[in-house]
Design a protein around this motif. Structure first.
Motif, PDB file in Angstrom:
ATOM      1  N   LYS A   1       0.850  -1.186   0.000  1.00 43.91           N
ATOM      2  CA  LYS A   1       0.000   0.000   0.000  1.00 43.91           C
ATOM      3  C   LYS A   1       0.888   1.239   0.000  1.00 43.91           C
ATOM      4  CE  LYS A   1      -4.066  -1.567   2.641  1.00 43.91           C
ATOM      5  NZ  LYS A   1      -4.967  -1.172   3.750  1.00 43.91           N
ATOM      6  N   PHE A   2       0.297   2.390  -0.322  1.00 43.37           N
ATOM      7  CA  PHE A   2       0.997   3.627  -0.052  1.00 43.37           C
ATOM      8  C   PHE A   2       1.010   3.840   1.458  1.00 43.37           C
ATOM      9  CE2 PHE A   2      -0.302   4.789  -4.475  1.00 43.37           C
ATOM     10  CZ  PHE A   2       0.970   5.019  -4.960  1.00 43.37           C
ATOM     11  N   ARG A   3       2.116   4.353   1.971  1.00 45.27           N
ATOM     12  CA  ARG A   3       2.293   4.496   3.415  1.00 45.27           C
ATOM     13  C   ARG A   3       1.387   5.598   3.970  1.00 45.27           C
ATOM     14  NH1 ARG A   3       5.641   7.712   6.374  1.00 45.27           N
ATOM     15  NH2 ARG A   3       6.769   8.359   4.497  1.00 45.27           N
ATOM     16  N   LYS A   4       0.660   5.277   5.054  1.00 48.14           N
ATOM     17  CA  LYS A   4      -0.235   6.230   5.706  1.00 48.14           C
ATOM     18  C   LYS A   4       0.253   6.643   7.086  1.00 48.14           C
ATOM     19  CE  LYS A   4      -3.604   3.352   5.574  1.00 48.14           C
ATOM     20  NZ  LYS A   4      -4.930   2.671   5.691  1.00 48.14           N
ATOM     21  N   PHE A   5       1.209   5.889   7.626  1.00 44.97           N
ATOM     22  CA  PHE A   5       1.656   6.125   8.997  1.00 44.97           C
ATOM     23  C   PHE A   5       3.137   6.499   9.015  1.00 44.97           C
ATOM     24  CE2 PHE A   5      -1.878   3.156   9.174  1.00 44.97           C
ATOM     25  CZ  PHE A   5      -2.661   3.671  10.197  1.00 44.97           C
ATOM     26  N   PRO A   6       3.593   7.200  10.049  1.00 47.72           N
ATOM     27  CA  PRO A   6       5.026   7.489  10.180  1.00 47.72           C
ATOM     28  C   PRO A   6       5.821   6.190  10.288  1.00 47.72           C
ATOM     29  CG  PRO A   6       3.730   8.842  11.689  1.00 47.72           C
ATOM     30  CD  PRO A   6       2.798   7.813  11.131  1.00 47.72           C
ATOM     31  N   VAL A   7       7.048   6.204   9.797  1.00 50.49           N
ATOM     32  CA  VAL A   7       7.852   4.982   9.786  1.00 50.49           C
ATOM     33  C   VAL A   7       8.237   4.544  11.192  1.00 50.49           C
ATOM     34  CG1 VAL A   7       8.789   5.311   7.488  1.00 50.49           C
ATOM     35  CG2 VAL A   7       9.940   6.368   9.427  1.00 50.49           C
ATOM     36  N   ASP A   8       8.274   5.474  12.145  1.00 51.15           N
ATOM     37  CA  ASP A   8       8.673   5.123  13.510  1.00 51.15           C
ATOM     38  C   ASP A   8       7.497   4.654  14.358  1.00 51.15           C
ATOM     39  OD1 ASP A   8       7.378   7.534  13.685  1.00 51.15           O
ATOM     40  OD2 ASP A   8       8.922   8.557  14.862  1.00 51.15           O
ATOM     41  N   LEU A   9       6.345   4.467  13.721  1.00 42.14           N
ATOM     42  CA  LEU A   9       5.178   4.036  14.483  1.00 42.14           C
ATOM     43  C   LEU A   9       5.319   2.595  14.934  1.00 42.14           C
ATOM     44  CD1 LEU A   9       2.295   4.854  15.421  1.00 42.14           C
ATOM     45  CD2 LEU A   9       1.445   3.785  13.326  1.00 42.14           C
ATOM     46  N   ASN A  10       6.001   1.786  14.093  1.00 39.55           N
ATOM     47  CA  ASN A  10       6.146   0.353  14.336  1.00 39.55           C
ATOM     48  C   ASN A  10       4.759  -0.283  14.482  1.00 39.55           C
ATOM     49  OD1 ASN A  10       8.998   0.471  14.298  1.00 39.55           O
ATOM     50  ND2 ASN A  10       8.995   1.189  16.406  1.00 39.55           N
ATOM     51  N   ASP A  11       4.530  -1.042  15.533  1.00 40.67           N
ATOM     52  CA  ASP A  11       3.240  -1.702  15.731  1.00 40.67           C
ATOM     53  C   ASP A  11       2.469  -1.095  16.898  1.00 40.67           C
ATOM     54  OD1 ASP A  11       3.587  -3.531  13.629  1.00 40.67           O
ATOM     55  OD2 ASP A  11       4.818  -4.819  14.902  1.00 40.67           O
ATOM     56  N   GLN A  12       2.665   0.188  17.142  1.00 34.38           N
ATOM     57  CA  GLN A  12       1.979   0.843  18.241  1.00 34.38           C
ATOM     58  C   GLN A  12       0.488   0.969  17.939  1.00 34.38           C
ATOM     59  OE1 GLN A  12       3.899   4.580  19.243  1.00 34.38           O
ATOM     60  NE2 GLN A  12       5.884   3.781  18.607  1.00 34.38           N
ATOM     61  N   GLY A  13      -0.332   0.717  18.933  1.00 32.53           N
ATOM     62  CA  GLY A  13      -1.762   0.872  18.773  1.00 32.53           C
ATOM     63  C   GLY A  13      -2.418  -0.353  18.160  1.00 32.53           C
ATOM     64  N   PRO A  14      -3.728  -0.280  17.933  1.00 29.26           N
ATOM     65  CA  PRO A  14      -4.479  -1.430  17.415  1.00 29.26           C
ATOM     66  C   PRO A  14      -4.125  -1.742  15.968  1.00 29.26           C
ATOM     67  CG  PRO A  14      -5.869   0.525  17.468  1.00 29.26           C
ATOM     68  CD  PRO A  14      -4.597   0.892  18.174  1.00 29.26           C
ATOM     69  N   GLY A  15      -4.456  -2.955  15.548  1.00 29.20           N
ATOM     70  CA  GLY A  15      -4.187  -3.384  14.185  1.00 29.20           C
ATOM     71  C   GLY A  15      -5.287  -3.002  13.225  1.00 29.20           C
ATOM     72  N   VAL A  16      -6.211  -2.154  13.651  1.00 32.68           N
ATOM     73  CA  VAL A  16      -7.287  -1.653  12.795  1.00 32.68           C
ATOM     74  C   VAL A  16      -7.182  -0.137  12.742  1.00 32.68           C
ATOM     75  CG1 VAL A  16      -8.844  -3.579  13.222  1.00 32.68           C
ATOM     76  CG2 VAL A  16      -8.883  -1.605  14.757  1.00 32.68           C
ATOM     77  N   THR A  17      -7.729   0.447  11.672  1.00 30.58           N
ATOM     78  CA  THR A  17      -7.684   1.893  11.507  1.00 30.58           C
ATOM     79  C   THR A  17      -8.982   2.496  12.010  1.00 30.58           C
ATOM     80  OG1 THR A  17      -6.281   1.653   9.544  1.00 30.58           O
ATOM     81  CG2 THR A  17      -7.364   3.774   9.862  1.00 30.58           C
ATOM     82  N   LEU A  18      -8.871   3.466  12.895  1.00 30.44           N
ATOM     83  CA  LEU A  18     -10.029   4.089  13.517  1.00 30.44           C
ATOM     84  C   LEU A  18     -10.402   5.394  12.824  1.00 30.44           C
ATOM     85  CD1 LEU A  18      -8.918   3.629  17.233  1.00 30.44           C
ATOM     86  CD2 LEU A  18     -10.195   2.033  15.792  1.00 30.44           C
ATOM     87  N   ARG A  19     -11.593   5.896  13.119  1.00 32.93           N
ATOM     88  CA  ARG A  19     -12.011   7.185  12.589  1.00 32.93           C
ATOM     89  C   ARG A  19     -11.083   8.273  13.128  1.00 32.93           C
ATOM     90  NH1 ARG A  19     -17.122   7.429  14.480  1.00 32.93           N
ATOM     91  NH2 ARG A  19     -16.551   8.560  16.363  1.00 32.93           N
ATOM     92  N   ASP A  20     -10.593   9.119  12.225  1.00 32.03           N
ATOM     93  CA  ASP A  20      -9.661  10.195  12.609  1.00 32.03           C
ATOM     94  C   ASP A  20      -8.494   9.639  13.411  1.00 32.03           C
ATOM     95  OD1 ASP A  20     -11.402  12.072  11.421  1.00 32.03           O
ATOM     96  OD2 ASP A  20     -12.573  12.220  13.266  1.00 32.03           O
ATOM     97  N   ASP A  21      -7.963   8.509  12.978  1.00 34.98           N
ATOM     98  CA  ASP A  21      -6.882   7.835  13.682  1.00 34.98           C
ATOM     99  C   ASP A  21      -5.695   8.785  13.840  1.00 34.98           C
ATOM    100  OD1 ASP A  21      -4.766   6.036  14.468  1.00 34.98           O
ATOM    101  OD2 ASP A  21      -5.952   4.389  13.655  1.00 34.98           O
ATOM    102  N   PRO A  22      -5.325   9.138  15.078  1.00 38.24           N
ATOM    103  CA  PRO A  22      -4.255  10.113  15.287  1.00 38.24           C
ATOM    104  C   PRO A  22      -2.884   9.610  14.868  1.00 38.24           C
ATOM    105  CG  PRO A  22      -4.880   9.118  17.380  1.00 38.24           C
ATOM    106  CD  PRO A  22      -5.876   8.643  16.360  1.00 38.24           C
TER     107      PRO A  22
END
Length: 209
Positions: free
Chosen positions: A56-77
C-alpha cells in the motif's frame, strides 16, 4: 481458470500503466508529508493460508512500528495528514495492482487479513482461505467506512474480533460459495463505485454512528 487468471493479470498490468501519473503524485505527497519510504508492506494471509507481502501507499510514520491497534479508527491520530486523505479515498490501495499482477491477489475476493487475526480462521471461517483475496468484494462494499463503526471507549481489537470479523466473514462465505461471473462483475463495479462515492461517510455526515 488459466484464461481468467491471464485476463486478470492483463487488467492489472493495464491498471498499473494507466495509473503511473497518479503513483507519482501520491508518492510525492507521501514523502513531503513525512520522511520514509513511499510504500508500506505488511504480511497478509493469502489463498491456502500462504503468506504474502501486501503493498500500500504508506499512511503512517515509519517510527510508528506496531503501536496501537491493528485496525484503523475514525480520525486515527497515528496517521499522517496525507495518510488520512489516502485512507478516506482508498487511494492507498492502488499498489495492490502489483499483488494482483504477480498472482497473490485478485480484483474480487475476501479481504486479506493481517497475521494479527490468523487465529480467527477456524471452523467455517477456514473456508475463506480457499479463495484468492481481493481488493473488492461484498464485505469490502458493506464495510467501506469501517473506521466509523468502532465505539468510543471500547477496545477496537476486541470489537473487531467479536463483532466485525464474523459478520464480514459470513458475508464473503455466502457469496463466494455460489459466485457467478455476472455476480463477480457486479461486485467489482459496485466496489469501484462505493470506493469513489464513499469518501464521505454518510452515517458520520448526518450524525448517525
Amino acid at each position: 481458470m488459466r484464461t481468467q487468471q491471464t485476463i486478470t493479470r492483463w487488467l492489472a498490468s493495464l491498471g498499473l500503466l494507466l495509473s503511473w501519473p497518479l503513483f507519482v503524485v501520491i508518492a510525492i505527497g507521501v514523502v513531503l508529508d513525512s520522511p520514509g519510504p513511499v510504500f508500506f508492506r505488511q504480511t497478509r494471509l493469502g489463498r491456502g493460508g500462504k503468506k504474502f507481502e501486501m503493498i500500500k501507499f504508506r499512511k503512517f510514520p515509519v517510527d510508528l512500528n506496531d503501536q496501537g491497534p491493528g485496525v484503523t479508527l475514525r480520525d486515527d491520530p497515528r496517521m499522517t495528514r496525507f495518510g488520512a486523505f489516502l485512507e478516506r479515498t482508498k487511494l492507498d490501495e492502488i499498489p495492490q495492482l502489483w499483488n494482483i499482477l504477480v498472482g497473490e491477489m485478485s480484483f474480487l475476493g475476501p479481504r486479506p487479513e493481517s497475521l494479527n487475526y490468523e487465529d480467527l480462521f477456524v471452523g467455517p471461517y477456514l473456508q475463506l482461505l480457499d479463495y484468492r483475496p481481493g481488493i473488492f468484494g461484498p464485505s469490502q462494499v458493506a464495510y467501506r467506512n469501517e473506521s466509523l463503526l468502532y465505539p468510543e471507549g471500547e477496545n477496537p481489537e476486541a470489537f473487531y474480533r467479536a463483532n466485525l470479523f464474523p459478520v464480514k466473514a459470513q458475508i464473503d462465505l455466502d457469496y463466494f460459495s455460489r459466485a457467478t461471473l455476472q455476480g463477480d462483475i457486479y461486485w467489482v463495479v459496485k466496489g469501484v463505485l462505493v470506493s469513489l462515492f464513499g469518501v464521505v461517510g454518510w452515517r458520520e455526515f448526518i450524525g448517525i454512528y
